[in-house]
Motif scaffolding. Structure first.
Motif, PDB file in Angstrom:
ATOM      1  N   GLY A  60       2.274   1.175   6.523  1.00 46.63           N
ATOM      2  CA  GLY A  60       1.109   1.266   5.645  1.00 46.63           C
ATOM      3  C   GLY A  60       1.433   0.863   4.221  1.00 46.63           C
ATOM      4  N   ALA A  61       2.667   1.139   3.784  1.00 44.76           N
ATOM      5  CA  ALA A  61       3.079   0.768   2.433  1.00 44.76           C
ATOM      6  C   ALA A  61       3.092  -0.744   2.257  1.00 44.76           C
ATOM      7  CB  ALA A  61       4.462   1.343   2.132  1.00 44.76           C
ATOM      8  N   ILE A  63       1.223  -2.901   3.888  1.00 44.87           N
ATOM      9  CA  ILE A  63      -0.183  -3.325   3.830  1.00 44.87           C
ATOM     10  C   ILE A  63      -0.771  -2.982   2.461  1.00 44.87           C
ATOM     11  CG2 ILE A  63      -2.475  -2.975   4.821  1.00 44.87           C
ATOM     12  CD1 ILE A  63      -1.116  -2.425   7.496  1.00 44.87           C
ATOM     13  N   GLY A  64      -0.375  -1.845   1.908  1.00 43.36           N
ATOM     14  CA  GLY A  64      -0.866  -1.441   0.596  1.00 43.36           C
ATOM     15  C   GLY A  64      -0.509  -2.445  -0.478  1.00 43.36           C
ATOM     16  N   LEU A 265     -10.018   0.208   1.940  1.00 52.69           N
ATOM     17  CA  LEU A 265      -8.734   0.041   2.622  1.00 52.69           C
ATOM     18  C   LEU A 265      -7.599  -0.082   1.611  1.00 52.69           C
ATOM     19  CD1 LEU A 265      -9.418  -2.437   5.578  1.00 52.69           C
ATOM     20  CD2 LEU A 265      -8.730  -0.037   5.732  1.00 52.69           C
ATOM     21  N   ARG A 266      -7.854  -0.848   0.556  1.00 53.23           N
ATOM     22  CA  ARG A 266      -6.834  -1.020  -0.476  1.00 53.23           C
ATOM     23  C   ARG A 266      -6.459   0.320  -1.102  1.00 53.23           C
ATOM     24  NH1 ARG A 266      -8.918  -2.878  -6.051  1.00 53.23           N
ATOM     25  NH2 ARG A 266      -9.564  -0.707  -5.857  1.00 53.23           N
ATOM     26  N   PHE A 269      -4.344   2.453   1.491  1.00 58.97           N
ATOM     27  CA  PHE A 269      -2.972   2.000   1.740  1.00 58.97           C
ATOM     28  C   PHE A 269      -2.156   1.888   0.457  1.00 58.97           C
ATOM     29  CE2 PHE A 269      -4.940   0.550   5.740  1.00 58.97           C
ATOM     30  CZ  PHE A 269      -4.036   1.111   6.635  1.00 58.97           C
ATOM     31  N   VAL A 272      -0.811   5.225   0.033  1.00 56.71           N
ATOM     32  CA  VAL A 272       0.300   5.377   0.981  1.00 56.71           C
ATOM     33  C   VAL A 272       1.552   4.690   0.443  1.00 56.71           C
ATOM     34  CG1 VAL A 272       1.139   4.740   3.283  1.00 56.71           C
ATOM     35  CG2 VAL A 272      -1.183   5.641   2.999  1.00 56.71           C
ATOM     36  N   PHE A 273       1.371   3.519  -0.197  1.00 56.55           N
ATOM     37  CA  PHE A 273       2.524   2.805  -0.754  1.00 56.55           C
ATOM     38  C   PHE A 273       3.226   3.632  -1.823  1.00 56.55           C
ATOM     39  CE2 PHE A 273       3.981   0.227  -4.370  1.00 56.55           C
ATOM     40  CZ  PHE A 273       5.119  -0.314  -3.788  1.00 56.55           C
TER      41      PHE A 273
END
Length: 391
Positions: A60-61, A63-64, A265-266, A269, A272-273
């Motif tokens: 997820g990081a 993708i973030g 979504l941004r 994630f 999450v990053f």
């Protein structure tokens, strides 16, 4: 912990991030330092280490980072970037020297080696575009004369990152000067190709991803972004830069719609990053580097204030606007953590991660607070110099 409890962990983490986000809104500060603190709490040496969801958070990081840079690219068009690069080059180069210099020098003084010094120079150089954009909107500065100056500096920094990240990646991989030159040449060719596509064939790209269905548009844009980012990473250009260039290729109403669809979504994630970066940092490693981080933060405040002042002065902006420009450039955040994360993952000096975390924590908090104080300071200044015109 039993694997079946992964949903419990994920749910608890996401809920905690939501509560921290609400807390940041309550006190009008960036949520980034709170997310980093959450990562410190959930990581090794924290109060509640994760046991089953670390792999999901790692993916997820990535993708973030991709979504952060993609949505940033949506803010600009390729012609705007080219024009900005020409007009803001002198101020941008001054920004590079004044703000990357202290980090690079600190890395050498601490005897961490040239590669770690290059990484630390990147950490101290880049302003957080996300935090600064939010500050400009929250304080109603978007229509001010100094705002184009601030935005042009942010764009210049983003372009410098497109060149810097491949160089850093090559240095971290230890490929040597010859290999580094090849990597840089591939990166420059890739970036030039994508910019050419964005300039000449942007409408073709837009027609390819366009759709009347939000669902289809979301899947196309997200898939294209992740795919290009992955290809860029294989070419050692950096997935983040690849995503940024995809964002540049899209413009107009399509970019606006894509931004609306991908923003939730941004935000998820990206949070999450920041947690993932905190997970990689042992809280017990922060106290030894806190003094160095505070000193670097002080240097960063002075150098960014000087950068904003000089850049706004060159644009003919009056003194209050110069003060606001410098204050708007103070926050550090997403890109600084991205750079430090790359260096930590490559196994550079073990103290680089904690130092970067402390540095970002300090300036992510002080930056927005300083921006809020800039207006009263500017008013006091105009009282002392009544002949100074306010923009």
């Amino acid at each position: 912990m039993h694997p079946d409890t992964i949903l419990v962990e994920l749910g608890a983490i996401i809920l905690a991030l939501g509560l921290l986000g609400a807390l940041s809104l309550r006190f009008s500060i960036s949520p980034i330092p709170l997310y980093l603190i959450a990562g410190l709490a959930f990581g090794v040496g924290g109060v509640l280490p994760l046991t089953t969801s670390s792999e999901f958070i790692s993916a997820g990081a990535k993708i973030g980072v991709i979504l952060l840079l993609f949505t940033l690219g949506l803010e600009y068009t390729a012609p705007e970037l080219v024009g900005t690069l020409r007009s803001s080059a002198p101020a941008g180069l001054l920004d590079l020297v004044l703000n990357a210099g202290p980090g690079f020098a600190a890395g050498l003084i601490l005897d961490w080696g040239v590669v770690a010094a290059v990484a630390l120079g990147g950490v101290t150089y880049v302003t957080s575009s996300g935090i600064t954009a939010k500050v400009l909107g929250d304080l109603g500065w978007l229509g001010n004369r100094e705002t184009p100056v601030v935005l042009s500096l942010l764009v210049f920094e983003d372009l410098m990152m497109a060149l810097y990240l491949p160089i850093l990646t090559a240095l971290l991989a230890g490929v040597g000067w010859l290999g580094g030159s090849v990597t840089l040449a591939i990166a420059a060719a890739t970036i030039s190709f994508v910019l050419l596509v964005a300039l000449r064939f942007g409408r073709v790209v837009e027609r390819f991803v366009a759709s009347e269905s939000d669902e289809v548009l979301l899947l196309k844009v997200l898939g294209l972004t992740v795919l290009v980012a992955g290809v860029a990473e294989v070419l050692q250009v950096s997935a983040a830069v690849g995503a940024f260039l995809v964002g540049i290729a899209l413009s107009g109403p399509l970019a606006h719609t894509a931004r609306q669809l991908l923003t939730p979504l941004r935000d998820l994630f990206a949070a999450v990053f920041f947690v993932f970066f905190g997970l990689q940092t042992d809280p017990r490693a922060l106290p030894p580097v806190l003094a160095a981080a505070a000193l670097l933060a002080l240097c960063g405040i002075v150098s960014k204030l000087a950068t904003g002042w000089i850049a706004a002065w060159r644009a003919g902006v009056a003194v209050p606007g110069r003060i606001r420009a410098g204050a708007a450039l103070l926050p550090r955040g997403e890109f600084n953590v991205v750079i430090a994360g790359l260096a930590v993952a490559a196994g550079t000096n073990e103290r680089l991660g904690p130092l970067a975390a402390a540095y970002v924590l300090i300036l992510a908090v002080l930056g927005p607070l300083a921006a809020r104080a800039a207006e009263p300071v500017a008013r006091l200044f105009t009282r002392w110099r009544p002949r100074q015109a306010t923009p």
